[in-house]
Design a protein around this motif. Structure first.
Motif, short mmCIF file in Angstrom:
data_model
loop_
_atom_site.label_atom_id
_atom_site.label_comp_id
_atom_site.label_asym_id
_atom_site.label_seq_id
_atom_site.Cartn_x
_atom_site.Cartn_y
_atom_site.Cartn_z
N GLU A 208 0.79 -1.24 -0.15
CA GLU A 208 -0.01 0.04 -0.05
C GLU A 208 0.84 1.11 -0.21
O GLU A 208 0.45 2.23 -0.76
CB GLU A 208 -0.85 -0.07 1.03
N GLY A 209 1.96 1.25 0.84
CA GLY A 209 2.74 2.38 0.85
C GLY A 209 3.27 2.68 -0.62
O GLY A 209 3.66 3.74 -0.94
N ARG A 210 3.83 1.63 -1.08
CA ARG A 210 4.57 1.81 -2.50
C ARG A 210 3.41 2.26 -3.55
O ARG A 210 3.79 3.16 -4.32
CB ARG A 210 5.03 0.42 -3.05
N ASP A 211 2.20 1.77 -3.47
CA ASP A 211 1.12 2.33 -4.39
C ASP A 211 1.08 3.78 -4.09
O ASP A 211 0.78 4.62 -4.96
CB ASP A 211 -0.24 1.65 -4.31
N ARG A 212 1.02 4.34 -2.88
CA ARG A 212 0.90 5.54 -2.49
C ARG A 212 2.03 6.57 -3.00
O ARG A 212 1.83 7.60 -3.55
CB ARG A 212 0.68 5.81 -0.89
N GLU A 213 3.13 5.89 -2.79
CA GLU A 213 4.41 6.56 -3.46
C GLU A 213 4.35 6.71 -4.83
O GLU A 213 4.62 7.97 -5.60
CB GLU A 213 5.66 5.79 -3.11
#
Length: 524
Positions: A208-213
């Motif tokens: 999820e964090g990679r998607d937000r980045e």
């Protein structure tokens, strides 16, 4: 009674020949060959000539079914060899997905072609004609104005053009809206960059964090692109406005420096341009008023017809994806299984109506001229011992087939008298075709006929001279005498007896015949 006479004659000939053999064997033990003669009489009787080819059972209505497709997989096989089916029964199915897509594409192509045909037939609307007439009127006004323009008007127009260009440049330079928009876009780009930078400060450990980045990075790049595009567009607009001012200044300066001569050329150029614009507007109006172009309509119609044919073909191919029986019959073979890829040349199912059987007999080229449509035949089968059928010749081909340097003809015969017998296509048939019959004909043993330069001849009893005769029908043993002899005439049959390892051969002069052990047959 006449047949009995013929039979008695045959027995007499055979007895005489055998008697000659025994006499020769008893009197000559050392000689290798002996000349013998036998007297035979011309008799009357009935004669039947036949041709006896072999053949195979076939169906009058038989078809090899295939599918007009290219490498499509079989999804269902619903029949097996030997299964009876009714007309319309489903036999085989294939995957129709690609065929359905082809139909949809063909429908779209037809729709496009129909719209093009409508446009070709009615290329211009009433609004188009109205605009064309207005263009002509405006061009006429422009030409009139160009003809009335003076040198002073040209210079005045150049001044006005310069004033307009300067005003547009000033408006761009003083427009705060553009500058505010650029400032706002720059601020949005800066904020997006800051937001993305904060995400990169700490480790990103989850999906999820990679998607937000990734989303933050995309927003930053989009904001930068918007800012760069707005700044470049504003700079280009300003540059174009400056170019228009410079061009207007140069044009005005050139008019002033060139005097009336340059201004006159400018007037002439505008006049020529106005004339050209009017001619073009008039030509456009003339084309519209003429209506549809015949060649264009013809081409559009041809494309529409082609699209219709393509759709019909695609629909037919889709329908054939489900193979159905074209008539009531029996499946004699199935050439595919589920998963097989079939194409247009694949033999999928062979269907035959076994209630309508026939025989195809192979007749040698030396006998085909004797076979005629309508002749009767008797037929037996190796697989059905003792069973006998009748038939008639229904088809005699004009062209033969060459197999291993032998030419033969496939003659089709009807098969009559078949009932509950288990006749199947492909069974071997023994056929006897009656190719000729004579009643109460003059008959002579075939061995009595010899040949010389004049044709067929016989030797009468008590004479060494030959008599020409005309012969007709022959069954291999007896021959019909058409002309040259009368009933009761006595004819000599000459034999040459020879021994070979204890076996005796008798060669008669008639019809090129050979007698072995006293039984007559045609020589090869």
């Amino acid at each position: 009674m006449k047949n009995l006479k013929v039979l008695i004659g045959l027995v007499v000939v055979a007895v005489a020949v055998v008697g000659g053999v025994l006499l020769w064997r008893s009197r000559s033990k050392t000689s290798d060959s002996t000349a013998l003669t036998q007297v035979v009489a011309v008799t009357r009787g009935n004669l039947t000539a036949t041709v006896s080819p072999t053949g195979q059972v076939g169906s009058q209505e038989q078809v090899v079914l295939g599918l007009d497709v290219s490498r499509l997989p079989v999804t269902e096989v619903l029949v097996a060899s030997g299964q009876r089916v009714k007309k319309g029964d489903v036999l085989v199915k294939i995957d129709p997905s690609s065929l359905e897509r082809a139909v949809e594409q063909a429908k779209a192509n037809l729709l496009s072609a129909e719209e093009a045909l409508v446009s070709a037939k009615e290329p211009y609307t009433a609004l188009d004609l109205q605009k064309a007439r207005l263009d002509v009127a405006q061009a006429e006004v422009a030409l009139t104005q160009a003809g009335q323009q003076t040198v002073a008007d040209v210079i005045g127009e150049a001044k006005r053009t310069l004033e307009d260009a300067r005003a547009q440049l000033a408006a761009l330079q003083n427009d705060a809206t553009v500058a505010d928009q650029i400032d706002r876009l720059q601020w949005q780009a800066n904020m997006a960059e800051v937001e993305h930078g904060k995400m990169l400060e700490g480790p990103i450990t989850t999906e999820e964090g990679r998607d937000r980045e990734v989303l933050a990075y995309n927003r930053m790049m989009d904001a930068k692109d918007a800012f760069d595009s707005a700044r470049a567009r504003a700079a280009l607009n300003l540059l174009n406005a400056q170019d228009r001012v410079r061009e207007a200044e140069q044009s005005l300066a050139a008019l002033k420096a060139g005097g009336s001569e340059l201004a006159t050329k400018e007037v002439q150029n505008k006049m020529a341009q106005a004339e050209y614009n009017l001619a073009r507007a008039q030509n456009t109006l003339k084309t519209m008023e003429a209506g549809a172009d015949a060649k264009t309509v013809q081409l559009a119609q041809a494309r529409c017809d082609s699209a219709k044919a393509a759709l019909e073909q695609a629909q037919a191919t889709l329908e054939s994806a489900t193979m159905v029986a074209p008539f009531d019959g029996t499946v004699t073979s199935v050439g595919v299984a589920v998963g097989d890829l079939v194409s247009s040349g694949t033999r999928v199912v062979t269907l035959a109506d076994l209630s309508k059987l026939e025989v195809v007999a192979t007749v040698d080229e030396t006998e085909i001229n004797q076979v005629k449509v309508g002749q009767s035949a008797s037929i037996t089968f190796d697989a059905l011992s003792g069973a006998k059928f009748t038939g008639k010749v229904v088809e005699v081909p004009l062209a033969g087939q060459l197999v291993q340097n032998v030419v033969s003809y496939d003659v089709v015969l009807s098969l009559e008298g078949s009932g509950g017998e288990s006749l199947l296509p492909g069974m071997t048939a023994n056929v006897t075709i009656v190719v000729g019959q004579r009643q109460n004909a003059l008959l002579l043993p075939a061995l009595a006929i010899a040949q010389d330069d004049s044709g067929d001849v016989v030797t009468l009893e008590g004479s060494n001279e030959t008599v020409p005769v005309q012969v007709g029908l022959s069954n291999g043993t007896y021959v019909e005498v058409v002309r040259g002899l009368n009933e009761g005439d006595k004819v000599l049959v000459a034999y040459t007896a020879s021994s070979n390892n204890g076996q005796f051969f008798f060669r008669g002069g008639g019809m090129g015949g050979t007698v072995i052990g006293g039984s007559g047959r045609r020589g090869q």
